[in-house]
Design an enzyme around this catalytic site. Structure first.
Site, short mmCIF file in Angstrom:
data_model
loop_
_atom_site.label_atom_id
_atom_site.label_comp_id
_atom_site.label_asym_id
_atom_site.label_seq_id
_atom_site.Cartn_x
_atom_site.Cartn_y
_atom_site.Cartn_z
N SER A 164 0.87 -1.24 -0.22
CA SER A 164 -0.06 -0.13 -0.04
C SER A 164 0.84 1.36 0.20
CB SER A 164 -0.91 0.00 1.32
OG SER A 164 -1.99 0.91 1.19
N GLU A 174 -9.39 -5.89 -3.28
CA GLU A 174 -8.88 -4.80 -2.62
C GLU A 174 -9.58 -4.03 -1.73
OE1 GLU A 174 -5.23 -4.26 -2.11
OE2 GLU A 174 -4.37 -5.07 -3.78
N HIS A 196 -7.72 -5.74 0.87
CA HIS A 196 -6.57 -4.94 0.84
C HIS A 196 -5.72 -5.52 2.19
CE1 HIS A 196 -4.06 -1.63 -0.12
NE2 HIS A 196 -3.98 -1.07 1.23
#
Length: 505
Positions: free
Chosen positions: A231, A352, A418
């Site tokens: 991320s 995600e 995610h």
């Protein structure tokens, strides 16, 4: 696809086990718990959960960014004093998760407990790193340097999932270093009068230099350092890959769920009037001071953090394009090859966006819409980055993570959400919400071993293990229903992306 050489046994370890006495089960020099570094003489430990892993935790790599050093680039720490390196240091100042009701919360058992975000222990004296290394390396080992995610506003190395001791215990073939860095207003102030606005990135770079200069003393190979981020941590790792193209330090880079091409509107600040910092300065009567920055240095970080909450600015302080550390047009930088030649693993997760819908808002998950967002932001930017890397001759491996494991997935977030892959790579998936399944363990070992093959030989390690290059038109699906790793044609993965029309950079 060639068979993967995956070990078949795995023991689940407690993440924060009590250290044993500071002695080794074998005599020196085979095991050394006192290590000289530029920061001082570290006194580490071995615990019962990972009896063949030396741990050196909470190691300062810079002077504390406090007082006059607040909002300044990190200053290198040089000392020969002893350091008790037995506890992971506090995270840098940020809004506690318990006070962030709209942030997704990974808590299958209910409540606001999470394993992805820091324990609520914060301090401005936070520029520390942690080293996990085998008990007695027989040769210099490859090194992973981990940058956590958190949108550049939250995160820390004391997050429960980010402890790799069971992974290092199992392989005895690599070292993992996790790094703290400043975020939000303390790491990315965007304040008028400051020369350096992207302080969190400078923290990461200084930590990487510390690893280069000191890792040999832990049994590591300074020529085999892989930066690894997820991320915002992946965005940061890629930013550094562009900023230090002549001296990247790294031999490889792993970018999970983001690259430098991630839409800037979601990860950069465009506050050219410095309005956000000025609003905080006004709250403390510092706006009319000769230097609002210096005036705010006299305010505690806790009060500044509280003011950000009251002003609704907790997510407003992000990296800014200075054309030195952060660029305004990464597609252009890719096209001219203005980044390091380090090989890369680039990938994203199948769903995600499932984790980006706050359950407290009572929003019903619409998988179709969520996946459209996932593809546009995560999958397709990874596709474009891979395509641009290929045109400039950079070695690239592509993947998508599809794992769906209930013991780490909140009930409202099915599928590979995610960050869902991280507990499997670190080896902590079965530590908090029930044991992992046999297949989940297999996926975990497979990812660990493939990441390790890449660290050993970023150019050819994965190819030799059966993971074909992006340039060969191939990618892999990880953790799907058929096998831990499944080879597919790249068009099967990227067919939803119109490369010629996509304009989200």
């Amino acid at each position: 696809m060639h068979p993967f050489n995956i070990l078949t046994t795995l023991t689940i370890y407690t993440v924060f086990a009590t250290p044993l006495a500071k002695c080794c089960p074998v005599a020196p020099p085979d095991c050394v718990l006192e290590v000289e570094t530029s920061s001082g003489v570290l006194n580490g430990f071995i615990n019962a959960s990972a009896p063949s892993v030396r741990q050196f935790l909470g190691v300062p790599f810079a002077l504390p960014p406090t007082g006059t050093r607040r909002w300044q680039p990190p200053s290198k720490l040089e000392s020969d004093k002893p350091i008790n390196a037995t506890n992971i240091g506090p995270a840098c100042p940020q809004q506690p998760l318990s006070a962030t009701p709209t942030l997704y919360v990974y808590a299958p058992s209910g409540g606001n407990r999470t394993e992805f975000f820091p324990l609520e222990n914060f301090s401005e004296d936070c520029l520390t790193l942690n080293v996990w290394t085998p008990e007695a390396p027989s040769k210099p080992l490859p090194v992973f340097v981990w940058y956590f995610g958190g949108g550049f506003v939250q995160g820390g190395t004391n997050s429960l999932y980010f402890n790799p001791q069971s992974w290092v215990q199992r392989t005895q073939q690599h070292i993992v270093v996790t790094v703290n860095f400043r975020s939000n207003i303390f790491g990315f102030p965007n304040a008028n009068g400051l020369t350096d606005q992207n302080l969190g990135l400078l923290d990461q770079r200084l930590a990487l230099e510390w690893v280069r200069d000191n890792i040999a003393n832990f049994g590591g190979d300074p020529l085999k350092i892989v930066t690894w981020g997820e991320s915002a941590g992946a965005i940061a790792a890629d930013y550094l890959n562009f900023a230090y193209l002549e001296d990247p330090i790294i031999s490889g880079i792993i970018l999970e769920s983001s690259t430098a091409l991630f839409p800037p509107k979601l990860c950069q600040s465009f506050d050219k009037a410095y309005a956000n910092f000025s609003a905080v300065a006004i709250a403390f009567g510092c706006a009319t001071a000769l230097s609002p920055v210096d005036c705010l240095k006299n305010v505690t970080w806790q009060d500044i953090q509280d003011s950000m909450v009251k002003l609704n600015l907790t997510s407003s302080f992000l990296p800014t394009a200075d054309e030195r550390l952060v660029f305004s047009n990464y597609a252009q930088r890719y096209e001219i090859g203005a980044y390091s030649s380090a090989p890369a693993i680039i990938g994203s997760n199948q769903h995600e966006a499932n984790a980006l819908i706050p359950p407290i808002l009572g929003v019903t998950l619409n998988e179709t819409h969520a996946d459209e967002y996932t593809n546009a932001t995560f999958l397709c930017t990874a596709a474009i980055a891979s395509q641009l890397r290929e045109t400039t001759g950079r070695t690239t491996y592509r993947y998508r993570y599809d794992g769906n494991f209930p013991n780490i997935s909140p009930p409202d977030f099915p599928g590979a959400y995610h960050a869902a892959e991280l507990p499997l790579i670190f080896g902590t998936a079965g530590d908090y919400h029930g044991a992992s399944t046999t297949y989940e363990d297999s996926v975990s070992r497979s990812m660990q071993d493939m990441w390790l093959e890449f660290a050993k030989d970023p150019l050819n390690g994965l190819r030799n293990a059966g993971w074909c290059l992006y340039a060969d038109g191939k990618a892999v699906l990880i953790g799907g229903t058929e096998a831990p790793f499944q080879e597919i044609d790249i068009l099967q993965l990227d067919s939803v992306c119109n490369m010629s029309r996509l304009r989200i950079m």
